[in-house]
Design a protein around this motif. Structure first.
Motif, PDB file in Angstrom:
ATOM      1  N   LEU A  47      -5.633  -5.538   8.328  1.00 39.53           N
ATOM      2  CA  LEU A  47      -5.522  -6.744   7.514  1.00 39.53           C
ATOM      3  C   LEU A  47      -5.110  -8.004   8.276  1.00 39.53           C
ATOM      4  N   VAL A  48      -4.668  -7.852   9.535  1.00 35.42           N
ATOM      5  CA  VAL A  48      -4.225  -9.024  10.297  1.00 35.42           C
ATOM      6  C   VAL A  48      -5.034  -9.182  11.581  1.00 35.42           C
ATOM      7  N   ILE A  49      -5.051  -8.165  12.409  1.00 34.44           N
ATOM      8  CA  ILE A  49      -5.711  -8.283  13.706  1.00 34.44           C
ATOM      9  C   ILE A  49      -7.233  -8.351  13.557  1.00 34.44           C
ATOM     10  N   ALA A  50      -7.827  -7.520  12.697  1.00 33.48           N
ATOM     11  CA  ALA A  50      -9.282  -7.533  12.521  1.00 33.48           C
ATOM     12  C   ALA A  50      -9.798  -8.896  12.025  1.00 33.48           C
ATOM     13  N   PRO A  51      -9.171  -9.535  11.024  1.00 30.36           N
ATOM     14  CA  PRO A  51      -9.646 -10.872  10.634  1.00 30.36           C
ATOM     15  C   PRO A  51      -9.506 -11.912  11.749  1.00 30.36           C
ATOM     16  N   PHE A  52      -8.439 -11.800  12.557  1.00 30.00           N
ATOM     17  CA  PHE A  52      -8.288 -12.735  13.665  1.00 30.00           C
ATOM     18  C   PHE A  52      -9.397 -12.540  14.693  1.00 30.00           C
ATOM     19  N   VAL A  53      -9.703 -11.298  15.037  1.00 30.56           N
ATOM     20  CA  VAL A  53     -10.777 -11.024  16.001  1.00 30.56           C
ATOM     21  C   VAL A  53     -12.118 -11.474  15.426  1.00 30.56           C
ATOM     22  N   ARG A  54     -12.337 -11.239  14.125  1.00 30.15           N
ATOM     23  CA  ARG A  54     -13.571 -11.681  13.474  1.00 30.15           C
ATOM     24  C   ARG A  54     -13.694 -13.206  13.547  1.00 30.15           C
ATOM     25  N   TRP A  55     -12.589 -13.917  13.282  1.00 28.79           N
ATOM     26  CA  TRP A  55     -12.588 -15.380  13.366  1.00 28.79           C
ATOM     27  C   TRP A  55     -12.885 -15.830  14.791  1.00 28.79           C
ATOM     28  N   ARG A  56     -12.260 -15.189  15.750  1.00 31.44           N
ATOM     29  CA  ARG A  56     -12.397 -15.606  17.144  1.00 31.44           C
ATOM     30  C   ARG A  56     -13.793 -15.341  17.700  1.00 31.44           C
ATOM     31  N   THR A  57     -14.470 -14.328  17.178  1.00 35.48           N
ATOM     32  CA  THR A  57     -15.800 -13.992  17.693  1.00 35.48           C
ATOM     33  C   THR A  57     -16.921 -14.586  16.850  1.00 35.48           C
ATOM     34  N   THR A  58     -16.583 -15.460  15.907  1.00 30.22           N
ATOM     35  CA  THR A  58     -17.598 -16.171  15.133  1.00 30.22           C
ATOM     36  C   THR A  58     -17.787 -17.549  15.763  1.00 30.22           C
ATOM     37  N   HIS A  59     -19.017 -17.840  16.133  1.00 30.96           N
ATOM     38  CA  HIS A  59     -19.330 -19.092  16.825  1.00 30.96           C
ATOM     39  C   HIS A  59     -20.413 -19.848  16.070  1.00 30.96           C
ATOM     40  N   PHE A  60     -20.256 -21.158  16.014  1.00 30.46           N
ATOM     41  CA  PHE A  60     -21.266 -22.046  15.442  1.00 30.46           C
ATOM     42  C   PHE A  60     -21.525 -23.113  16.488  1.00 30.46           C
ATOM     43  N   LEU A  61     -22.744 -23.154  17.022  1.00 29.11           N
ATOM     44  CA  LEU A  61     -23.085 -24.090  18.082  1.00 29.11           C
ATOM     45  C   LEU A  61     -24.237 -24.981  17.659  1.00 29.11           C
ATOM     46  N   VAL A  62     -24.183 -26.212  18.100  1.00 30.77           N
ATOM     47  CA  VAL A  62     -25.299 -27.137  17.946  1.00 30.77           C
ATOM     48  C   VAL A  62     -25.656 -27.601  19.347  1.00 30.77           C
ATOM     49  N   THR A  63     -26.898 -27.402  19.734  1.00 37.38           N
ATOM     50  CA  THR A  63     -27.382 -27.918  21.005  1.00 37.38           C
ATOM     51  C   THR A  63     -28.430 -28.980  20.691  1.00 37.38           C
ATOM     52  N   GLU A  64     -28.990 -29.581  21.715  1.00 33.00           N
ATOM     53  CA  GLU A  64     -30.014 -30.581  21.443  1.00 33.00           C
ATOM     54  C   GLU A  64     -31.334 -29.943  21.014  1.00 33.00           C
ATOM     55  N   GLN A  65     -31.428 -28.609  21.118  1.00 34.05           N
ATOM     56  CA  GLN A  65     -32.668 -27.927  20.759  1.00 34.05           C
ATOM     57  C   GLN A  65     -32.576 -27.069  19.498  1.00 34.05           C
ATOM     58  N   ARG A  66     -31.364 -26.612  19.157  1.00 33.90           N
ATOM     59  CA  ARG A  66     -31.247 -25.675  18.035  1.00 33.90           C
ATOM     60  C   ARG A  66     -29.826 -25.573  17.516  1.00 33.90           C
ATOM     61  N   VAL A  67     -29.691 -24.919  16.364  1.00 36.21           N
ATOM     62  CA  VAL A  67     -28.403 -24.560  15.778  1.00 36.21           C
ATOM     63  C   VAL A  67     -28.264 -23.054  15.964  1.00 36.21           C
ATOM     64  N   ILE A  68     -27.105 -22.625  16.464  1.00 34.97           N
ATOM     65  CA  ILE A  68     -26.892 -21.222  16.803  1.00 34.97           C
ATOM     66  C   ILE A  68     -25.659 -20.715  16.062  1.00 34.97           C
ATOM     67  N   SER A  69     -25.783 -19.539  15.467  1.00 27.73           N
ATOM     68  CA  SER A  69     -24.651 -18.895  14.809  1.00 27.73           C
ATOM     69  C   SER A  69     -24.561 -17.467  15.332  1.00 27.73           C
ATOM     70  N   ARG A  70     -23.372 -17.074  15.757  1.00 29.34           N
ATOM     71  CA  ARG A  70     -23.124 -15.708  16.212  1.00 29.34           C
ATOM     72  C   ARG A  70     -21.830 -15.236  15.564  1.00 29.34           C
ATOM     73  N   GLU A  71     -21.834 -13.999  15.080  1.00 27.94           N
ATOM     74  CA  GLU A  71     -20.620 -13.440  14.490  1.00 27.94           C
ATOM     75  C   GLU A  71     -20.610 -11.938  14.637  1.00 27.94           C
ATOM     76  N   GLY A  72     -19.410 -11.383  14.541  1.00 28.63           N
ATOM     77  CA  GLY A  72     -19.252  -9.939  14.569  1.00 28.63           C
ATOM     78  C   GLY A  72     -18.566  -9.453  15.822  1.00 28.63           C
ATOM     79  N   VAL A  73     -18.010  -8.258  15.708  1.00 28.15           N
ATOM     80  CA  VAL A  73     -17.323  -7.627  16.822  1.00 28.15           C
ATOM     81  C   VAL A  73     -18.124  -6.408  17.252  1.00 28.15           C
ATOM     82  N   ILE A  74     -18.208  -5.437  16.379  1.00 25.60           N
ATOM     83  CA  ILE A  74     -18.960  -4.220  16.692  1.00 25.60           C
ATOM     84  C   ILE A  74     -20.436  -4.441  16.381  1.00 25.60           C
TER      85      ILE A  74
END
Length: 189
Positions: free
Chosen positions: A72-99
């Motif tokens: 209930l504490v460590i897993a949500p933190f790791v999930r938050w930390r490994t979720t990325h939202f990127l904007v580049t000049e060519q595309r929008v990128i979303s990555r999420e998840g641990v396992i």
């Protein structure tokens, strides 16, 4: 921790890199405080038990507390930390998840419209939901995007620069004698 390696193409630059807003971690922190407080509270009566049972009770409390903290504490933190939202000049990128890693790329040329939604609470926290409509059938919604207005502007600017968005408004028109290279496009460039 930066964005995932190998995501960018040759010469591609990141304009925006965000994790979900920290409000995602409020509930896990509160749960962690309750679990630790409850564990400490249960330790005192467990110490008063007879000899073999006090050790069993203390081990059970510690094991259950550790399990709850991980889940209930460590897993949500790791999930938050490994979720990325990127904007580049060519595309929008979303990555999420641990396992199980999940990824989504939206080329700027495929973006039809971008909008954001913010409740009063979201406005106070500086976050919101970003909705991107692309060539796919349904809109893609990204919740809890920090500085959602700036992210929205960066995507709109990049998609508009590629000729895929609406005509430039007065703020995008370059004053006479000014060159686009002298203007700052956004805080991400």
């Amino acid at each position: 921790m930066g964005y995932p390696k190998g995501v960018l193409g040759t010469g591609e630059q990141v304009l925006v890199h965000k994790h979900p807003h920290l409000k995602m971690l409020v509930m896990p922190v509160l749960v962690g405080v309750v679990v630790i407080g409850g564990g400490i509270w249960l330790v005192f009566p467990a110490r008063d038990l007879e000899e073999p049972w006090d050790t069993v009770a203390l081990a059970s409390i510690a094991g259950l507390g550790l399990l709850l903290l991980c889940w209930l504490v460590i897993a949500p933190f790791v999930r938050w930390r490994t979720t990325h939202f990127l904007v580049t000049e060519q595309r929008v990128i979303s990555r999420e998840g641990v396992i199980k890693r999940t990824g989504l790329d939206i080329p700027m040329s495929r973006i039809n419209s971008v909008r954001f939604e913010r409740t009063l609470f979201d406005r106070l926290l500086g976050t919101g939901s970003l909705i991107i409509e692309s060539a796919s059938e349904q809109a893609l919604e990204f919740d809890d995007v920090p500085s959602v207005v700036e992210v929205y502007s960066a995507i709109n600017w990049q998609a508009g620069e590629r000729g895929q968005q609406q005509e430039p408004d007065e703020a995008d028109i370059v004053p006479e004698g000014d060159t686009p290279s002298r203007r700052k496009r956004s805080k991400w460039s």
